[in-house]
Design a protein around this motif. Structure first.
Motif, PDB file in Angstrom:
ATOM      1  N   HIS A  79     -33.926 -40.739 -19.735  1.00 35.21           N
ATOM      2  CA  HIS A  79     -33.249 -40.961 -18.439  1.00 35.21           C
ATOM      3  C   HIS A  79     -33.923 -40.074 -17.395  1.00 35.21           C
ATOM      4  O   HIS A  79     -33.695 -38.874 -17.330  1.00 35.21           O
ATOM      5  CB  HIS A  79     -31.760 -40.617 -18.539  1.00 35.21           C
ATOM      6  N   HIS A  81     -36.178 -40.095 -13.288  1.00 39.71           N
ATOM      7  CA  HIS A  81     -36.559 -40.791 -12.045  1.00 39.71           C
ATOM      8  C   HIS A  81     -37.948 -40.288 -11.643  1.00 39.71           C
ATOM      9  O   HIS A  81     -38.069 -39.448 -10.738  1.00 39.71           O
ATOM     10  CB  HIS A  81     -35.530 -40.495 -10.953  1.00 39.71           C
ATOM     11  N   ASP A 457     -33.023 -36.447 -16.473  1.00 41.93           N
ATOM     12  CA  ASP A 457     -32.546 -36.821 -15.135  1.00 41.93           C
ATOM     13  C   ASP A 457     -33.388 -36.159 -14.035  1.00 41.93           C
ATOM     14  O   ASP A 457     -32.944 -36.070 -12.893  1.00 41.93           O
ATOM     15  CB  ASP A 457     -31.058 -36.496 -14.934  1.00 41.93           C
TER      16      ASP A 457
HETATM   17 ZN   LIG Z   1     -30.156 -40.276 -13.143  1.00 43.57          ZN
END
Ligand SMILES: [Zn+2]
Length: 567
Positions: A79, A81, A457
């Motif tokens: 997970h 970005h 994240d």
């Molecule tokens: Zn996220």
């Protein structure tokens, strides 16, 4: 047929690259370790003792002497970005600095090379560097030369803005706080230059979107950063247009980079489920999945369903109300972002079409709803989809068993499982002691036999798997990331939830490979598997657990290609 006197079988045994003289983690040896490995055509062809692997060395073989170091499968991230993180790293990057003066010097240096009409963008500051934890517009004005500035902090819950940005956004002493955020003010009510949570959007929405070229630069910077941390494969947690989150659509960025042969990172994209568009968007998701294909380094085979917000802003969907800070229940328990009836219809259709579902669920109610939704699917489709629930901050006790029982992957961000200020000041007082003890129960889920995958994240928090593993094993931040002597580095959060080093490595390697439907091809160092390798400067199996966070990756190999470090 013979080539230069060697037979064809002998030629095919000659490796492109061999690793010798080390400790190679492998499932093919009873001890769990071999000394050496051979790599050919991007794939591991042999694992064994040095003398066996030396047979694979030809005149053109690159030989890397591991000098006793540990080689493990390269890490994944379930997970993340990447493009967003890469963009931030290219802009004014304040990560790792500690004092007000360091921040101002760095911003001044960045502005010196910036066009006069450009926004000052970037971020990564942390609160302890400023009196009272909040930086001021007045300070920022002295170094930004009249340009508007928008600089989110390390955890992206607050932004530092200057007078030009406040003016553009029309933020004055007469502005009201938005329902989901707060404008920092002085005693007279005048905004001072920090915007918290939803108030960040008042300026964030004015920031011009990054152009295609800048996004590509961001992706490539992210790729290099991730390789330097030993990462070769990820699941991008948000591909699409997510209104309000300020994230650019990176689908085309990946497609172009893949077509141009620039991707050495393997990326599974989670296509964003727009909660305002309903089932009609499924056709577009299919079009995108087809456009990306499945044979390339970028695939778009997943759909991201964001079920709730975050606890710190009371937007995580909880089964019982938040407390008011004095221990009294409020009338507010957060709410679900997607209506359960629509969710269950979407899940039936998406899983029927072979999409994986990647849920964002933080509150216990959101987690229950995600599990309930998956429970309604036919068992075979549930397992083949490798559906996963990310974040998992508050798992209510009755749900602990359901991950293993339903075959749902628990996708944790282990760096968050510590007693940092965010937890002790912004979370625990508002949920109370019972629910505070439900947080990030990695050990409990694992002991019940569930599959666990780890992710960062990033850029919300560090992408370094060794920092994350440090917390998974110790339940405190390492000295490299935390403030020494504070609770976050000294007081373990729910120590029963700690896991072993081996389980932590597994969650970052085989666990992520499983989520990305690659466990037959990646996540272990064995013949026939992709040659994705990370070489570490410390032996995680020999050092004390308290030193995991001081480990670095010295060499990263992605599909047989050295992508970080040079021997
Ligand atoms: Zn996220």
């Amino acid at each position: 047929m013979s080539i230069g006197g060697t037979t064809e079988t002998e030629t095919s045994k000659i490796a492109d690259l061999v690793l010798v003289g080390g400790k190679v983690r492998t499932p093919t040896h009873p001890s769990g370790f071999a000394q050496a490995a051979a790599i050919s055509g991007g794939v591991i062809t042999a694992v064994g003792a040095d003398e066996q692997i030396r047979d694979h060395v030809g005149p053109r073989t690159r030989v890397v002497n591991l000098r006793g170091r540990l080689a493990i499968p390269a890490f994944g991230d379930a997970h993340i970005h990447p493009v967003q993180g890469g963009l931030e790293s290219l802009r004014c990057n304040l990560t790792g600095m500690r004092t007000r003066q360091e921040y101002l010097d760095a911003i001044a240096a960045y502005c010196a090379a910036l066009p006069g009409d450009a926004w000052v963008l970037g971020g990564g500051w942390s609160m302890p560097g400023f009196p009272g934890g909040t930086p001021t517009a007045a300070d920022l004005d002295t170094v930004t030369g009249g340009r508007p500035a928008f600089l989110p902090n390390r955890d992206h819950h607050s932004a530092w803005v200057n007078t030009a940005a406040l003016t553009l956004a029309g933020i004055t002493e007469r502005s009201e706080d938005p329902v989901d955020g707060r404008i920092e003010r002085d005693h007279a009510g005048v905004p001072t230059g920090a915007l918290h949570e939803g108030a960040m959007h008042m300026v964030g929405n004015l920031v011009p979107a990054a152009g295609g070229e800048e996004l590509t630069r961001g992706l490539l910077a992210a790729q290099q950063h991730l390789h330097s941390l030993g990462i070769t494969n990820v699941q991008d947690a948000l591909v699409g247009v997510a209104g309000g989150l300020g994230m650019p659509d990176v689908f085309g960025t990946y497609l172009r980079a893949d077509a141009d042969g620039q991707l050495t990172l393997r990326v599974t994209g989670s296509l964003w489920w727009d909660r305002f568009r309903g089932l009609g968007q499924i056709a577009d998701l299919l079009t995108r999945r087809e456009a990306a294909g499945i044979a390339n380094r970028f695939r778009a085979t997943t759909v991201k369903l964001m079920l709730d917000g975050v606890c710190e802003t009371f937007t995580a969907a909880m089964g019982a109300p938040y407390l008011d800070g004095h221990g009294h229940p409020t009338d507010h328990a957060g709410s679900l972002f997607i209506d359960p009836a629509e969710l269950s219809e979407a899940a039936a259709q998406l899983s029927g079409l072979g999409f994986q579902m990647h849920f964002h669920a933080i509150g216990d109610l959101a987690i229950t709803v995600a599990l309930d939704t998956l429970a309604t699917l036919p068992a075979a489709r549930r397992v083949s989809g490798r559906h996963h629930i990310a974040h998992l901050q508050f798992i209510s006790p009755p749900d602990l068993d359901r991950f293993a029982r339903l075959g749902v992957v628990a996708n944790f961000q282990p760096l968050w499982a510590c007693e940092d200020d965010q937890n002790t000041e912004l979370t625990m007082p508002f949920v109370g002691p019972e629910r505070a003890a439900w947080q990030y129960r990695i050990g409990a889920v694992l002991r019940r036999g569930a599959r666990v995958a780890f992710g960062s994240d990033w850029p919300v928090s560090s992408a370094d798997p060794l920092q994350e593993m440090h917390v998974a094993v110790n339940r405190v931040l390492s000295a490299r990331l935390g403030e020494p002597g504070t609770p976050e580095t000294t007081t373990p959060l729910l120590p029963d939830e700690a896991i072993t080093v081996d389980a932590a490595i597994d969650a970052f390697t085989r666990g992520v490979a499983y989520v990305n439907h690659e466990e037959d091809a990646a996540g272990a160092l064995a013949p026939g598997m992709l040659a994705d390798v990370a070489v570490l400067d410390q032996d995680l199996y020999a050092i004390p657990a308290a030193e995991i966070g001081s480990t670095s990756v010295q060499l990263t190999i992605a599909a047989g290609q050295v992508v970080h470090g040079d021997e």
